[in-house]
Design a protein around this motif. Structure first.
Motif, PDB file in Angstrom:
ATOM      1  N   HIS A  72       0.875  -1.189   0.000  1.00 23.35           N
ATOM      2  CA  HIS A  72       0.000   0.000   0.000  1.00 23.35           C
ATOM      3  C   HIS A  72       0.899   1.222   0.000  1.00 23.35           C
ATOM      4  CE1 HIS A  72       0.858   0.494   4.328  1.00 23.35           C
ATOM      5  NE2 HIS A  72       0.683  -0.817   4.403  1.00 23.35           N
ATOM      6  N   ALA A  73       0.517   2.249  -0.740  1.00 20.87           N
ATOM      7  CA  ALA A  73       1.363   3.429  -0.892  1.00 20.87           C
ATOM      8  C   ALA A  73       0.495   4.618  -1.252  1.00 20.87           C
ATOM      9  CB  ALA A  73       2.431   3.188  -1.960  1.00 20.87           C
ATOM     10  N   VAL A  74       1.096   5.795  -1.180  1.00 18.03           N
ATOM     11  CA  VAL A  74       0.377   7.031  -1.468  1.00 18.03           C
ATOM     12  C   VAL A  74       0.685   7.460  -2.897  1.00 18.03           C
ATOM     13  CG1 VAL A  74       0.478   7.728   0.946  1.00 18.03           C
ATOM     14  CG2 VAL A  74       2.263   8.484  -0.625  1.00 18.03           C
ATOM     15  N   THR A 128      -8.683   6.678  -2.910  1.00 14.84           N
ATOM     16  CA  THR A 128      -7.997   5.911  -1.872  1.00 14.84           C
ATOM     17  C   THR A 128      -8.744   4.613  -1.617  1.00 14.84           C
ATOM     18  OG1 THR A 128      -9.219   7.089  -0.146  1.00 14.84           O
ATOM     19  CG2 THR A 128      -7.072   7.985  -0.791  1.00 14.84           C
ATOM     20  N   GLY A 129      -8.020   3.610  -1.121  1.00 13.09           N
ATOM     21  CA  GLY A 129      -8.633   2.325  -0.833  1.00 13.09           C
ATOM     22  C   GLY A 129      -8.120   1.246  -1.761  1.00 13.09           C
ATOM     23  N   PRO A 130      -8.787   0.083  -1.785  1.00 11.73           N
ATOM     24  CA  PRO A 130      -8.297  -1.051  -2.568  1.00 11.73           C
ATOM     25  C   PRO A 130      -8.476  -0.853  -4.070  1.00 11.73           C
ATOM     26  CG  PRO A 130     -10.417  -1.584  -1.571  1.00 11.73           C
ATOM     27  CD  PRO A 130     -10.009  -0.248  -1.022  1.00 11.73           C
ATOM     28  N   VAL A 131      -7.543  -1.413  -4.844  1.00  7.93           N
ATOM     29  CA  VAL A 131      -7.622  -1.424  -6.292  1.00  7.93           C
ATOM     30  C   VAL A 131      -6.926  -2.692  -6.765  1.00  7.93           C
ATOM     31  CG1 VAL A 131      -5.477  -0.121  -6.578  1.00  7.93           C
ATOM     32  CG2 VAL A 131      -7.179  -0.104  -8.407  1.00  7.93           C
ATOM     33  N   THR A 132      -7.362  -3.229  -7.884  1.00  9.33           N
ATOM     34  CA  THR A 132      -6.772  -4.443  -8.436  1.00  9.33           C
ATOM     35  C   THR A 132      -5.911  -4.092  -9.630  1.00  9.33           C
ATOM     36  OG1 THR A 132      -8.632  -5.820  -7.709  1.00  9.33           O
ATOM     37  CG2 THR A 132      -7.239  -6.690  -9.474  1.00  9.33           C
ATOM     38  N   LEU A 133      -4.659  -4.550  -9.621  1.00  6.04           N
ATOM     39  CA  LEU A 133      -3.735  -4.352 -10.735  1.00  6.04           C
ATOM     40  C   LEU A 133      -3.579  -5.670 -11.481  1.00  6.04           C
ATOM     41  CD1 LEU A 133      -3.172  -1.836  -8.964  1.00  6.04           C
ATOM     42  CD2 LEU A 133      -0.793  -1.982  -9.705  1.00  6.04           C
ATOM     43  N   LEU A 150      -3.746 -11.368 -16.840  1.00  8.24           N
ATOM     44  CA  LEU A 150      -3.302 -12.381 -15.891  1.00  8.24           C
ATOM     45  C   LEU A 150      -3.063 -11.734 -14.531  1.00  8.24           C
ATOM     46  CD1 LEU A 150      -0.539 -14.105 -18.080  1.00  8.24           C
ATOM     47  CD2 LEU A 150      -2.830 -15.000 -17.659  1.00  8.24           C
ATOM     48  N   ALA A 151      -3.023 -12.566 -13.525  1.00  9.43           N
ATOM     49  CA  ALA A 151      -2.551 -12.212 -12.182  1.00  9.43           C
ATOM     50  C   ALA A 151      -3.223 -10.991 -11.579  1.00  9.43           C
ATOM     51  CB  ALA A 151      -1.036 -12.009 -12.193  1.00  9.43           C
ATOM     52  N   PRO A 152      -4.547 -10.930 -11.511  1.00 10.16           N
ATOM     53  CA  PRO A 152      -5.180  -9.808 -10.796  1.00 10.16           C
ATOM     54  C   PRO A 152      -4.749  -9.820  -9.326  1.00 10.16           C
ATOM     55  CG  PRO A 152      -6.771 -11.555 -11.255  1.00 10.16           C
ATOM     56  CD  PRO A 152      -5.527 -11.916 -11.989  1.00 10.16           C
ATOM     57  N   THR A 153      -4.204  -8.706  -8.863  1.00  7.10           N
ATOM     58  CA  THR A 153      -3.588  -8.652  -7.537  1.00  7.10           C
ATOM     59  C   THR A 153      -4.047  -7.401  -6.805  1.00  7.10           C
ATOM     60  OG1 THR A 153      -1.654  -9.780  -8.443  1.00  7.10           O
ATOM     61  CG2 THR A 153      -1.396  -8.713  -6.294  1.00  7.10           C
ATOM     62  N   PRO A 154      -4.470  -7.539  -5.556  1.00  3.61           N
ATOM     63  CA  PRO A 154      -4.945  -6.356  -4.814  1.00  3.61           C
ATOM     64  C   PRO A 154      -3.798  -5.442  -4.409  1.00  3.61           C
ATOM     65  CG  PRO A 154      -4.981  -8.295  -3.407  1.00  3.61           C
ATOM     66  CD  PRO A 154      -4.641  -8.777  -4.773  1.00  3.61           C
ATOM     67  N   PHE A 155      -4.092  -4.170  -4.401  1.00  2.00           N
ATOM     68  CA  PHE A 155      -3.177  -3.128  -3.946  1.00  2.00           C
ATOM     69  C   PHE A 155      -4.032  -2.090  -3.230  1.00  2.00           C
ATOM     70  CE2 PHE A 155      -0.836   0.875  -4.629  1.00  2.00           C
ATOM     71  CZ  PHE A 155       0.377   0.522  -4.071  1.00  2.00           C
ATOM     72  N   ALA A 156      -3.421  -1.311  -2.360  1.00  2.00           N
ATOM     73  CA  ALA A 156      -4.177  -0.311  -1.613  1.00  2.00           C
ATOM     74  C   ALA A 156      -3.529   1.057  -1.769  1.00  2.00           C
ATOM     75  CB  ALA A 156      -4.265  -0.677  -0.138  1.00  2.00           C
ATOM     76  N   VAL A 157      -4.346   2.063  -2.035  1.00  2.00           N
ATOM     77  CA  VAL A 157      -3.881   3.440  -2.146  1.00  2.00           C
ATOM     78  C   VAL A 157      -4.193   4.159  -0.841  1.00  2.00           C
ATOM     79  CG1 VAL A 157      -4.061   5.614  -3.404  1.00  2.00           C
ATOM     80  CG2 VAL A 157      -4.299   3.434  -4.626  1.00  2.00           C
ATOM     81  N   SER A 158      -3.157   4.669  -0.208  1.00  2.00           N
ATOM     82  CA  SER A 158      -3.345   5.432   1.016  1.00  2.00           C
ATOM     83  C   SER A 158      -3.464   6.910   0.681  1.00  2.00           C
ATOM     84  CB  SER A 158      -2.167   5.213   1.981  1.00  2.00           C
ATOM     85  OG  SER A 158      -1.986   3.840   2.252  1.00  2.00           O
ATOM     86  N   ALA A 159      -4.077   7.643   1.569  1.00  2.00           N
ATOM     87  CA  ALA A 159      -4.236   9.078   1.356  1.00  2.00           C
ATOM     88  C   ALA A 159      -2.887   9.766   1.489  1.00  2.00           C
ATOM     89  CB  ALA A 159      -5.235   9.657   2.347  1.00  2.00           C
ATOM     90  N   GLY A 160      -2.496  10.530   0.488  1.00  2.00           N
ATOM     91  CA  GLY A 160      -1.249  11.270   0.535  1.00  2.00           C
ATOM     92  C   GLY A 160      -1.455  12.657   1.109  1.00  2.00           C
ATOM     93  N   PRO A 161      -0.379  13.397   1.246  1.00  2.00           N
ATOM     94  CA  PRO A 161      -0.503  14.747   1.796  1.00  2.00           C
ATOM     95  C   PRO A 161      -1.220  15.683   0.828  1.00  2.00           C
ATOM     96  CG  PRO A 161       1.719  14.364   0.997  1.00  2.00           C
ATOM     97  CD  PRO A 161       1.001  13.053   0.904  1.00  2.00           C
ATOM     98  N   SER A 162      -1.976  16.601   1.367  1.00  2.00           N
ATOM     99  CA  SER A 162      -2.615  17.632   0.567  1.00  2.00           C
ATOM    100  C   SER A 162      -1.898  18.956   0.806  1.00  2.00           C
ATOM    101  CB  SER A 162      -4.096  17.766   0.937  1.00  2.00           C
ATOM    102  OG  SER A 162      -4.223  18.217   2.275  1.00  2.00           O
ATOM    103  N   TRP A 163      -2.195  19.930  -0.023  1.00  2.00           N
ATOM    104  CA  TRP A 163      -1.534  21.222   0.099  1.00  2.00           C
ATOM    105  C   TRP A 163      -1.787  21.850   1.476  1.00  2.00           C
ATOM    106  CZ3 TRP A 163       2.234  23.996  -1.405  1.00  2.00           C
ATOM    107  CH2 TRP A 163       2.268  25.369  -1.142  1.00  2.00           C
TER     108      TRP A 163
END
Length: 634
Positions: free
Chosen positions: A177-179, A243-248, A276-289
């Motif tokens: 998981h990353a921003v 933000t949240g889960p997404v499949t790559l 092929l290979a659908p894999t879950p990933f998570a997007v975290s909230a990054g910094p805002s201005w």
């Protein structure tokens, strides 16, 4: 898979694409009429374990009467299919060798795959035993050869042991998981894709969620192992990434004659897609201005068309054909005599028929008579370019005389990669391949010394690294890097991004964080809180008149001011330039009146606690007007 990337493969002469494309692969001749292989080829060795290098020896009658000249002028490719035509692995034969003493005879080499491969019918497992090796499209290109029968075939026997392949393709992300703006490493395994001679497997595209956006190419070795990285996007389909889960997912497109669709008055064959290979990933909230509250303590930027240091200003005249220096209200022309002749002696003549064109200028507050510039040059055989090289010259006497910056050992004049100012020192950076050299002057250019870059006197130890050594032409990718010091006090690359003509800033903040600000990057504002080891995209509110941002393309210029505000330009719905300012912690941009910052302001730079710019002159006798404003007046 992008069209550009497909073009790379089709340009290799494999001729395994659509029937419509085959006529463009070479001079078409009659399609083979036979339904059985026209030749039997010999494999040496004819058996061996996975990874064995095999030489194919054979004869093609169509090549018997081809002259040496014709062979040199034509493109004779070929396609080896390990496993037969229906389910085999494509391996290019572009490195085949035609005999000059025995017309029509050839040799070509390929490597037996080490794992399973991907075919339109699915994954094909590598097992011990006999395997058919087919060849087609070998020699002069025959119209329709890629959908015709095999030109020849032989049998190779795979001997054990054969390593067991994973049951399914898989991906692993680190971190999981990353921003937005953060880099993620990708590993895993997948069945082999087409083998490109000398380059290895073609690899896969990594697709983001349910969109069609391909975020990166995932490379592959001959064992099927995957490797690569991607940067978490800030925008998907011009909207902020959720933000949240997404499949790559891995994507591969077969070049075949399947999937024909109607287009205009005819049909076009489209390559079928395999995912092929659908894999879950998570997007975290990054910094805002709104979270960026620390004040700037240091600004650095690559030299551009305007430089201000103390009371000294240098800027470029019309089309860069003149250099002006002095106070903002009293600019005078600086002579450029001697530069053209010196550049020619160094093998890098100036462009423009001998007229010196200045590309960038830089002046130091400690040495106001010292000028550092780059000029456009184009060595033979390029003539007027592109590529156009940025060649460095300096003057210690206000332009009365000019000298080329000393060239470090192992470099050429075309290896120059930019000036960088650190305190009273002016550094010259050079690159050649993976080798980098740096030298500096601490006395305004009177002497130069080889030595490593020093850390800035304020803020984190980050610097703009080597820039592009030349302008390669329209549409080419130009990379600017940021360097950081590691624990061994070595300079290593921290981040990179495509740059354009817009200003680029590296800003150190009072709390130890740093920002990279560049409207030409996919992430126009990025922040690091760990000395450049990782970067995160800072989400900005939409500028005036813009409903959605698509990866930074909405900004024409963007930079931070003393005090921490951002100033930027964007296009209004009426296609007019709008300048606006974003105060620290603000949730919306405020438009700057044109009477304060004109729409045609160029060369923006920060110096002496103010924002500086110039408005272009109308002619050589009408010099540019240099102006400035305090941040509070914008």
């Amino acid at each position: 898979m992008t069209a550009h990337r497909r073009g790379v493969v089709w340009g290799l002469g494999l001729c395994v694409a659509t029937a419509a494309l085959l006529t463009a692969c070479g001079r078409p001749v009659a399609a083979p009429a036979a339904t059985t292989p026209s030749h039997q080829f010999t494999l040496t060795p004819s058996s061996g374990p996975p990874g064995t290098t095999v030489t194919i020896t054979g004869y093609v009658a169509a090549m018997h009467s081809v002259t040496t000249v014709q062979r040199g002028q034509a493109r004779f490719g070929g396609d080896i299919r390990f496993g037969g035509l229906a389910r085999g692995l494509d391996i290019s034969a572009n490195d085949l060798h035609w005999s000059t003493r025995r017309p029509g005879h050839f040799t070509a080499a390929f490597q037996v795959p080490k794992t399973a491969w991907l075919a339109p019918s699915g994954t094909q497992r590598l097992t011990p035993g006999p395997v058919t090796v087919s060849v087609r499209c070998l020699g002069p290109i025959a119209n329709g050869c890629a959908v015709g029968p095999a030109q020849g075939q032989a049998t190779f026997t795979v001997t054990g042991p054969v390593a067991a392949a994973p049951a399914h393709a898989y991906l692993t992300f680190s971190p999981a998981h990353a921003v937005p703006g953060q880099e993620v490493a990708v590993t895993g395994w997948a069945p082999l894709t087409n083998i490109i001679s000398g380059l290895g497997p073609f690899g896969y595209e990594l697709v983001w969620g349910s969109s069609t956006m391909q975020v990166t190419t995932i490379h592959q070795n001959l064992a099927g192992n995957l490797f690569g990285h991607f940067t978490v996007p800030a925008y998907v389909n011009s909207q902020p990434v959720a933000t949240g889960p997404v499949t790559l997912t891995l994507l591969y497109m077969f070049m075949s004659n399947k999937g024909a669709v109607s287009k205009g008055s005819g049909t076009k064959s489209l390559p079928p897609e395999v995912t092929l290979a659908p894999t879950p990933f998570a997007v975290s909230a990054g910094p805002s201005w709104s979270a960026v509250r620390s004040a700037p303590v240091r600004f650095s930027a690559r030299p551009s068309s305007l430089s201000v240091a103390g009371s000294e200003v240098t800027t470029l005249g019309v089309n860069g054909t003149s250099l002006l220096a002095g106070s903002p209200s009293a600019l005078t022309s600086v002579p450029l005599a001697g530069i053209a002749s010196q550049a020619s002696r160094l093998g890098y003549p100036v462009t423009g028929g001998g007229t010196v064109r200045v590309a960038s200028t830089h002046v130091l507050a400690s040495f106001p008579q010292s000028l550092f510039i780059t000029v456009d040059t184009a060595p033979p055989p390029y003539g007027g370019g592109p590529p156009i090289f940025y060649s460095p010259f300096y003057s210690t006497d206000g332009g009365a005389s000019w000298h080329p910056v000393p060239i470090p050992a192992g470099m050429t004049f075309g290896s120059f990669a930019g000036y960088r100012a650190v305190g009273p020192r002016e550094y010259a950076l050079w690159t050649k391949g993976s080798v980098t050299a740096t030298e500096y002057t601490a006395n305004g250019g009177a002497t130069w010394t080889s030595g490593p870059l020093a850390c800035p006197t304020a803020g984190p130890c980050l610097l703009l690294g080597p820039g592009p050594t030349n302008f390669p032409g329209m549409g080419a990718q130009v990379i600017q890097t940021v360097w950081r010091q590691n624990h061994a006090h070595q300079w290593v690359q921290s981040t990179e991004g495509e740059i354009g003509l817009a200003p680029m800033q590296l800003v150190g903040l009072t709390n130890g964080d740093a920002l990279v600000i560049d409207s030409g990057r996919a992430y126009p504002v990025e922040m690091t809180s760990n000395g450049g080891r990782t970067w995160q995209s800072v989400a900005l509110p939409n500028p005036p008149g813009v409903s959605a941002q698509g990866g930074g393309n909405v900004y024409q210029a963007l930079m931070m001011l003393p005090g921490g505000s951002l100033v930027g330009s964007s296009l209004s719905p009426a296609d007019s330039t709008v300048w606006s300012v974003l105060s620290p912690g603000a949730s919306r941009w405020r438009t700057i009146p044109a009477s304060v910052l004109p729409f045609d302001a160029q060369g923006l730079t920060v110096a002496n606690g103010r924002l500086w710019w110039y408005t272009p002159g109308a002619s050589a006798t009408s010099p540019p007007q240099v102006q400035s404003a305090s941040p509070g007046s914008l």
